[in-house]
Design an enzyme around this catalytic site. Structure first.
Site, PDB file in Angstrom:
ATOM      1  CD  GLU A   5      17.743   6.244 -14.601  1.00 27.93           C
ATOM      2  OE1 GLU A   5      17.643   5.426 -13.683  1.00 27.93           O
ATOM      3  OE2 GLU A   5      18.788   6.827 -14.892  1.00 27.93           O
ATOM      4  CG  HIS A  52      -1.748  -1.190   1.459  1.00 24.22           C
ATOM      5  ND1 HIS A  52      -2.311  -1.509   2.693  1.00 24.22           N
ATOM      6  CD2 HIS A  52      -2.155  -2.175   0.600  1.00 24.22           C
ATOM      7  CE1 HIS A  52      -3.028  -2.621   2.577  1.00 24.22           C
ATOM      8  NE2 HIS A  52      -2.945  -3.056   1.329  1.00 24.22           N
TER       9      HIS A  52
HETATM   10  P1  13P Z   1      -3.405 -10.203   4.684  1.00 25.42           P
HETATM   11  O1  13P Z   1      -3.082  -9.786   6.095  1.00 25.42           O
HETATM   12  O2  13P Z   1      -4.439 -11.299   4.638  1.00 25.42           O
HETATM   13  O3  13P Z   1      -2.152 -10.557   3.923  1.00 25.42           O
HETATM   14  O4  13P Z   1      -4.088  -8.953   3.951  1.00 25.42           O
HETATM   15  C1  13P Z   1      -3.423  -7.727   3.879  1.00 25.42           C
HETATM   16  C2  13P Z   1      -3.814  -6.919   2.705  1.00 25.42           C
HETATM   17  O5  13P Z   1      -3.078  -6.035   2.296  1.00 25.42           O
HETATM   18  C3  13P Z   1      -5.099  -7.215   2.033  1.00 25.42           C
HETATM   19  O6  13P Z   1      -5.143  -6.627   0.765  1.00 25.42           O
HETATM   20 ZN    ZN Z   2      -3.877  -4.817   0.610  1.00 28.19          ZN
END
Ligand code: 13P
Ligand code: ZN
Length: 271
Positions: A169, A141
């Protein structure tokens, strides 16, 4: 038998998850990684005949039957991987039925693989068809990429073009561009299928308003790919609200791609 805690693949996973946490990409249990392992190398660290337990994955991945993967656990925090790899990571092998995971190591205390296993397994299948050397699928994320999702059109061509313009780049690192999916419910087979479809042509797939998927031959390559997208998104977020006085033109982007000899999405430029 060698101690698996000293295995290079466990070391790499520890370093990568710690790094991603440090960058602020993986809050709480955010993010997940799967790493296809070499069977002969794995046999130096554990007995492949000893299955600790079987876990229903809910996804059919027959093409990966017999293949072992090091994966992060569902609900586990990247922040904690280094201190306790045996609880936060697991080595699973896809059984012959293609839907069961045989746990060979890890997930102490009853853990299970990431809830995003459908997207990981399906993406591995898609990337292996495109590049037999592909080993890593990484979901995260990253802050600026995610921020950019809210202020930029979620259109593959436009999103890629903006990223390419942000650092010289970029077009060399991801010449095929980035795939973009709209917001979808995570953890499902549906988003897994959609991600894998995009992975047939892209190594980076944006999950609208959620995060990024990246694929590569090793941890460095995959991490570096996402890091480059994130850097470009950061430059965009730092400048999007300011008057633009300079840019890299499409002709310059084409010159770059040609000079570095990469096969790029010409249709993503206006030449
Ligand atoms: P998990 O903890 O199941 O890996 O999920 C984390 C996540 O980023 C879901 O998109
Ligand atoms: Zn996620």
């Amino acid at each position: 038998m060698k101690d698996i805690l000293t295995a290079p693949f466990v070391e790499e996973m520890k370093k990568t998850t710690a790094n991603m946490y440090r960058l602020g990409w993986d809050e709480r249990n955010g993010g997940n990684i799967s790493y296809l392992l070499d069977g002969d190398e794995l046999a130096r660290y554990l007995d492949p005949g000893r299955v600790i337990r079987r876990i229903e994955t809910g996804v059919r991945a027959k093409e990966l039957a017999g293949r072992a993967l090091l994966v992060t656990g569902s609900g586990k925090y990247f922040r904690n991987v280094t201190d306790d790899p045996e609880t936060n990571l697991g080595v699973i092998r896809i059984a012959d039925d293609g839907t069961t995971a045989e746990l060979l190591w890890g997930f102490c205390g009853g853990g299970r693989p990431t809830s995003e296993l459908p997207a990981h397994l399906k993406s591995h299948i898609a990337r292996l068809a495109a590049d037999p050397e592909n080993r890593v699928i990484m979901h995260t994320h990253p802050t600026h990429t995610l921020a950019m999702n809210y202020v930029h059109e979620l259109d593959e061509k436009k999103f890629t073009h903006t990223l390419w313009e942000m650092c010289t780049e970029c077009i060399v690192v991801f010449p095929e561009g980035v795939g973009v999916l709209p917001w979808m419910l995570c953890g499902t087979n549906e988003i897994g299928e959609a991600t894998a479809k995009k992975m047939e042509e892209f190594r980076v797939v944006i999950w609208g308003m959620h995060g990024v998927y990246g694929a590569g031959r090793d941890m460095d390559e995959t991490f570096g790919l996402i890091e480059t997208v994130e850097k470009a998104a950061q430059i965009y977020m730092l400048t999007a609200h300011l008057p633009r006085l300079s840019t890299i033109t499409d002709a310059q982007l084409a010159r770059l791609a040609e000079s570095f000899g990469v096969k790029y999405r010409k249709d993503f430029l206006e030449l």
